[in-house]
Motif scaffolding. Structure first.
Motif, PDB file in Angstrom:
ATOM      1  N   ILE A 162       0.763  -1.210   0.062  1.00 29.59           N
ATOM      2  CA  ILE A 162       0.359   0.012  -0.173  1.00 29.59           C
ATOM      3  C   ILE A 162       0.907   1.595   0.177  1.00 29.59           C
ATOM      4  O   ILE A 162       0.991   2.272  -0.887  1.00 29.59           O
ATOM      5  CB  ILE A 162      -1.277   0.115   1.320  1.00 29.59           C
ATOM      6  N   LEU A 163       1.446   1.379   0.964  1.00 30.94           N
ATOM      7  CA  LEU A 163       2.759   2.443   0.493  1.00 30.94           C
ATOM      8  C   LEU A 163       3.108   3.094  -0.453  1.00 30.94           C
ATOM      9  O   LEU A 163       3.318   3.854  -0.753  1.00 30.94           O
ATOM     10  CB  LEU A 163       3.581   2.436   2.503  1.00 30.94           C
ATOM     11  N   LEU A 164       4.285   1.611  -1.024  1.00 34.25           N
ATOM     12  CA  LEU A 164       4.383   1.965  -2.209  1.00 34.25           C
ATOM     13  C   LEU A 164       3.016   2.206  -3.819  1.00 34.25           C
ATOM     14  O   LEU A 164       3.906   3.486  -4.608  1.00 34.25           O
ATOM     15  CB  LEU A 164       4.734  -0.070  -2.887  1.00 34.25           C
ATOM     16  N   SER A 165       2.226   2.183  -3.048  1.00 31.86           N
ATOM     17  CA  SER A 165       1.398   2.456  -4.246  1.00 31.86           C
ATOM     18  C   SER A 165       1.163   4.075  -4.164  1.00 31.86           C
ATOM     19  O   SER A 165       0.794   4.603  -4.655  1.00 31.86           O
ATOM     20  CB  SER A 165       0.306   1.708  -4.196  1.00 31.86           C
ATOM     21  N   CYS A 166       1.205   4.541  -2.417  1.00 31.70           N
ATOM     22  CA  CYS A 166       0.602   5.332  -1.916  1.00 31.70           C
ATOM     23  C   CYS A 166       1.859   6.836  -2.724  1.00 31.70           C
ATOM     24  O   CYS A 166       1.784   7.663  -3.716  1.00 31.70           O
ATOM     25  CB  CYS A 166       0.744   5.527  -0.529  1.00 31.70           C
ATOM     26  N   MET A 167       3.277   5.909  -3.130  1.00 32.12           N
ATOM     27  CA  MET A 167       4.414   7.143  -3.292  1.00 32.12           C
ATOM     28  C   MET A 167       4.202   6.465  -4.524  1.00 32.12           C
ATOM     29  O   MET A 167       4.856   8.396  -4.728  1.00 32.12           O
ATOM     30  CB  MET A 167       5.966   6.587  -2.960  1.00 32.12           C
ATOM     31  N   ILE A 168       3.764   5.947  -5.948  1.00 31.68           N
ATOM     32  CA  ILE A 168       3.817   6.312  -6.579  1.00 31.68           C
ATOM     33  C   ILE A 168       2.931   7.445  -7.031  1.00 31.68           C
ATOM     34  O   ILE A 168       3.346   8.071  -7.560  1.00 31.68           O
ATOM     35  CB  ILE A 168       3.501   4.775  -7.143  1.00 31.68           C
ATOM     36  N   THR A 169       1.665   7.100  -6.333  1.00 25.46           N
ATOM     37  CA  THR A 169       0.980   7.421  -6.748  1.00 25.46           C
ATOM     38  C   THR A 169       0.540   9.714  -6.287  1.00 25.46           C
ATOM     39  O   THR A 169       1.380  10.749  -7.071  1.00 25.46           O
ATOM     40  CB  THR A 169      -0.306   7.722  -6.018  1.00 25.46           C
ATOM     41  N   THR A 170       1.700   9.587  -5.419  1.00 25.33           N
ATOM     42  CA  THR A 170       2.246  10.800  -4.775  1.00 25.33           C
ATOM     43  C   THR A 170       3.627  11.444  -5.405  1.00 25.33           C
ATOM     44  O   THR A 170       3.198  12.525  -6.011  1.00 25.33           O
ATOM     45  CB  THR A 170       2.942  10.723  -3.329  1.00 25.33           C
ATOM     46  N   LEU A 171       4.479  10.585  -5.776  1.00 24.38           N
ATOM     47  CA  LEU A 171       5.771  11.001  -6.911  1.00 24.38           C
ATOM     48  C   LEU A 171       5.289  11.068  -8.076  1.00 24.38           C
ATOM     49  O   LEU A 171       6.156  12.384  -9.175  1.00 24.38           O
ATOM     50  CB  LEU A 171       6.287  10.516  -6.671  1.00 24.38           C
ATOM     51  N   PHE A 172       4.028  10.711  -8.362  1.00 26.79           N
ATOM     52  CA  PHE A 172       4.538  10.543 -10.265  1.00 26.79           C
ATOM     53  C   PHE A 172       2.910  10.603 -10.464  1.00 26.79           C
ATOM     54  O   PHE A 172       2.952  11.075 -11.788  1.00 26.79           O
ATOM     55  CB  PHE A 172       5.268   9.528 -11.141  1.00 26.79           C
ATOM     56  N   PHE A 173       1.767  10.709 -10.099  1.00 24.12           N
ATOM     57  CA  PHE A 173       0.734  10.338 -10.438  1.00 24.12           C
ATOM     58  C   PHE A 173      -0.445  11.734  -9.959  1.00 24.12           C
ATOM     59  O   PHE A 173      -1.165  11.498 -10.105  1.00 24.12           O
ATOM     60  CB  PHE A 173      -0.035   9.575 -10.460  1.00 24.12           C
ATOM     61  N   GLY A 174       0.714  12.996  -9.869  1.00 22.27           N
ATOM     62  CA  GLY A 174       0.068  14.253  -8.794  1.00 22.27           C
ATOM     63  C   GLY A 174      -0.716  13.872  -7.948  1.00 22.27           C
ATOM     64  O   GLY A 174      -1.792  14.645  -7.380  1.00 22.27           O
ATOM     65  N   GLY A 175      -0.551  12.491  -7.509  1.00 24.44           N
ATOM     66  CA  GLY A 175      -1.193  12.498  -5.577  1.00 24.44           C
ATOM     67  C   GLY A 175      -2.763  13.297  -5.506  1.00 24.44           C
ATOM     68  O   GLY A 175      -3.178  12.395  -6.668  1.00 24.44           O
ATOM     69  N   TRP A 176      -3.253  13.909  -4.442  1.00 27.05           N
ATOM     70  CA  TRP A 176      -4.215  14.138  -4.959  1.00 27.05           C
ATOM     71  C   TRP A 176      -5.283  15.115  -5.948  1.00 27.05           C
ATOM     72  O   TRP A 176      -6.336  15.022  -5.932  1.00 27.05           O
ATOM     73  CB  TRP A 176      -4.875  14.596  -3.083  1.00 27.05           C
ATOM     74  N   LEU A 177      -4.066  15.533  -6.381  1.00 27.54           N
ATOM     75  CA  LEU A 177      -4.819  16.255  -8.161  1.00 27.54           C
ATOM     76  C   LEU A 177      -5.805  15.660  -8.442  1.00 27.54           C
ATOM     77  O   LEU A 177      -5.579  14.012  -8.960  1.00 27.54           O
ATOM     78  CB  LEU A 177      -3.491  16.839  -8.356  1.00 27.54           C
ATOM     79  N   GLY A 178      -6.511  16.745  -9.224  1.00 29.46           N
ATOM     80  CA  GLY A 178      -7.851  15.695  -9.770  1.00 29.46           C
ATOM     81  C   GLY A 178      -8.944  16.402 -10.366  1.00 29.46           C
ATOM     82  O   GLY A 178      -9.213  17.002  -9.268  1.00 29.46           O
ATOM     83  N   PRO A 179      -9.781  16.601 -11.701  1.00 30.54           N
ATOM     84  CA  PRO A 179     -11.063  17.518 -10.744  1.00 30.54           C
ATOM     85  C   PRO A 179     -12.006  16.368 -10.733  1.00 30.54           C
ATOM     86  O   PRO A 179     -11.915  15.355 -10.682  1.00 30.54           O
ATOM     87  CB  PRO A 179     -11.200  17.495 -12.822  1.00 30.54           C
ATOM     88  N   VAL A 180     -13.276  17.355  -9.943  1.00 27.47           N
ATOM     89  CA  VAL A 180     -14.514  17.040 -10.013  1.00 27.47           C
ATOM     90  C   VAL A 180     -14.146  16.519  -7.946  1.00 27.47           C
ATOM     91  O   VAL A 180     -14.766  17.012  -7.288  1.00 27.47           O
ATOM     92  CB  VAL A 180     -15.154  16.557 -10.856  1.00 27.47           C
ATOM     93  N   LEU A 181     -14.125  15.356  -8.649  1.00 27.07           N
ATOM     94  CA  LEU A 181     -14.136  14.809  -6.689  1.00 27.07           C
ATOM     95  C   LEU A 181     -13.139  15.413  -5.875  1.00 27.07           C
ATOM     96  O   LEU A 181     -11.632  15.883  -6.297  1.00 27.07           O
ATOM     97  CB  LEU A 181     -13.372  12.723  -7.608  1.00 27.07           C
ATOM     98  N   PRO A 182     -13.527  14.981  -4.732  1.00 26.95           N
ATOM     99  CA  PRO A 182     -12.326  15.576  -4.033  1.00 26.95           C
ATOM    100  C   PRO A 182     -10.950  14.838  -3.604  1.00 26.95           C
ATOM    101  O   PRO A 182     -10.678  13.921  -4.026  1.00 26.95           O
ATOM    102  CB  PRO A 182     -13.032  15.098  -2.188  1.00 26.95           C
ATOM    103  N   PRO A 183      -9.966  15.834  -3.421  1.00 28.80           N
ATOM    104  CA  PRO A 183      -8.374  15.416  -3.349  1.00 28.80           C
ATOM    105  C   PRO A 183      -8.201  13.371  -2.577  1.00 28.80           C
ATOM    106  O   PRO A 183      -7.936  13.087  -3.317  1.00 28.80           O
ATOM    107  CB  PRO A 183      -8.218  16.128  -2.526  1.00 28.80           C
ATOM    108  N   ILE A 184      -8.601  13.539  -1.447  1.00 26.21           N
ATOM    109  CA  ILE A 184      -9.057  12.040  -0.941  1.00 26.21           C
ATOM    110  C   ILE A 184      -9.488  10.716  -2.139  1.00 26.21           C
ATOM    111  O   ILE A 184      -8.486  10.043  -1.955  1.00 26.21           O
ATOM    112  CB  ILE A 184      -9.756  11.971   0.385  1.00 26.21           C
TER     113      ILE A 184
END
Ligand code: SF4
Ligand code: SF4
Lengths: 318, 175
Positions: free
Chosen positions: A238-260
């Motif tokens: 899970i941590l690894l997936s969280c890190m990939i999301t954060t570092l390479f895929f813009g973490g919480w960034l994204g349209p419409v839906l809430p960040p979390i």
């Protein structure tokens, strides 16, 4: 956040991670089943989700055995180390602009440090078991970690260079104009591979390699201690997936839906991706693993590092 | 190197495509698999069309049985028929090979398409004659061993069986 809110959030996060890891054991088996044209556990409860409970009951009621020939203190300590280290790693993950426990200016280094600490668990477990298979597993993990650690850190330096900060929140904020998965594709590739090797999951599960080492470093472990190893492994995933999301895929960034929600969706996607890798790719031989690490991954990382540095400098000059 | 990288990607893609294929699993207790009529499962002892036991306790099945799981004892009834005094099959040993059925000269022992014989107690896997014997003739509806064999029993003398010639009187020299 205030101190009280942080404490509450930490507790919630802790529960969520442990619960998530437990559900993941079931989810992984279902997904693997689907990809292997079978169903996986589908009997207990809706979609078989209560299988988690049944497994937990089984593991809790198992005989908690410490082999008489082992180094007892280390033997008992080893499985806790991995869970503690992985849990601590979550402290720096920014789940949304407001939801995080720690925002320190060395967040990324903290994460790398924590995952490196987790290696001790495998190593000590293998050593303390006083068993040939466990020792071989421990040895393998030591060599594997030493080599993959090197470029796991280096592969992230491109991201740090582009952002100019080690703080994970800054890294996410810097991705407003574009996720780093494009300019840092090479870094992402290396990080994924190194990350799997680091969390010693299939296809890089050489430390436990069932077919050759019975269960590798946790051959002598059973009951709750074994559960701790597994919990650590899934937390690592899970941590690894969280890190990939954060570092390479813009973490919480994204349209419409809430960040979390965005954060969870992306993380979930990567968890599925790792399970897919497990379903699809066979385990390499040990020497292949090593030569892949030193002869391919390391040069790739260095090229990425130099190129990113050059481009960053050039952009500054322009 | 380059090729192996492509091949890994291809593997991942192929496995991902399996998300859309149907699972091979048969959800067993709810969903019964098809068993052919000649499927070899639980063994029964059948009776001939007249309702008498077919088994003549010849022991051929016990001899043919590879794991040696059939035990029986021959007895002779007052009307001259042979029958097994006891007939015991240890199903925890039986490998459902069907050799006994092949060996049996009277079509008495037959395998049926039923395999659900789980027990908690090993001893319960040993079936006695009363468990094995069924009321019908099984797969062969009109076969009756004593009607075709030369053995003399009450109500059927030598030479009276189907297609059987009169017994030759070896004491006589007349043609
Ligand atoms: S099926 Fe085979 S193993 Fe079973 S009783 Fe008959 S001969 Fe023996
Ligand atoms: S079942 Fe058939 S082979 Fe076995 S003893 Fe009876 S007659 Fe003979």
């Amino acid at each position: 956040m205030s101190v009280g809110a942080t404490i509450v959030f930490s507790l919630v996060l802790l529960l969520a991670i442990v619960g998530g890891a437990a559900v993941l054991t079931w989810f992984e088996r279902r997904l693997l089943g689907i990809w292997q044209d079978r169903y996986g556990p589908n009997r207990l409860g809706p979609f078989g989700i209560l299988q988690v409970l049944a497994d937990m009951l089984k593991l809790l009621t198992k005989h908690d055995w410490v082999p008489p020939f082992s180094d007892k203190v280390v033997f008992i300590f080893a499985p806790t180390a991995i869970v503690v280290a992985m849990m601590l790693g979550f402290a720096v993950v920014p789940f949304s602009p407001e939801l995080y426990i720690l925002d320190i200016n060395i967040g990324l280094l903290f994460f790398l440090g924590m995952t490196s600490l987790a290696v001790y668990s495998v190593l000590l477990g293998g050593l303390a078991s006083n068993n040939k298979y466990a020792l071989l597993g421990g040895l393998r993990s030591a060599a594997q970690m030493v080599s993959y650690e090197v470029f796991m850190g280096l592969s992230l330096m491109g991201v740090v260079m582009l952002t100019g900060s080690f703080s994970l929140r800054d890294i996410v904020e810097a991705q407003r104009d574009g996720w780093y998965c494009i300019p840092q594709a090479l870094g992402l590739y290396v990080f994924i591979i190194a990350g799997i090797a680091e969390s010693h999951r299939l296809p890089f599960d050489l430390p436990e390699a069932e077919h050759e080492l019975t269960a590798g470093f946790h051959t002598e472990y059973g009951g709750m201690k074994f559960t701790m190893f597994m919990l650590g492994e899934y937390c690592g995933l899970i941590l690894l997936s969280c890190m990939i999301t954060t570092l390479f895929f813009g973490g919480w960034l994204g349209p419409v839906l809430p960040p979390i929600v965005w954060f969870c969706l992306k993380t979930f996607f990567f968890i599925c991706f790792f399970i897919l890798l497990r379903a699809a790719i066979p385990r390499p031989r040990y020497d292949q693993l090593m030569s892949l690490g030193w002869k391919v991954m390391l040069p790739l990382t260095l090229i990425n590092l130099v190129a990113t540095g050059a481009i960053a400098l050039w952009m500054q000059g322009a | 190197m380059y090729e192996s990288f492509i091949s890994q990607l291809r593997t991942i893609w192929q496995v991902l495509l399996h998300s859309f294929t149907k699972a091979e699993t048969v959800q067993y207790p709810e969903e019964q698999p098809y068993l052919a009529p000649r499927y070899r499962g639980r063994i029964v002892l059948t009776r001939d069309p007249d309702g008498d036991e077919r088994c003549v306790a010849c022991n051929l099945c016990a001899v043919a049985c590879p794991p040696d799981c059939i035990a029986l004892q021959q007895g002779v009834r007052e009307d001259g028929r042979w029958y097994p005094e006891f007939f015991r099959i240890n199903f925890s040993r039986c490998i459902m090979c069907g050799m006994c059925e092949e060996a049996c000269p009277t079509n008495a022992i037959q395998l049926t398409p039923d395999f659900e014989m789980c027990e908690y107690d090993r001893q319960s896997m040993v079936y006695e004659k009363e468990h094995l014997l069924i009321d019908g003739p099984g797969k062969y509806h009109d076969y009756n061993f004593y009607r075709v064999s030369g053995l003399k029993i009450d109500g059927k003398d030598k030479g009276e069986a189907l297609n059987e010639a009169e017994p030759v009187d070896v004491k006589s020299l007349l043609p």
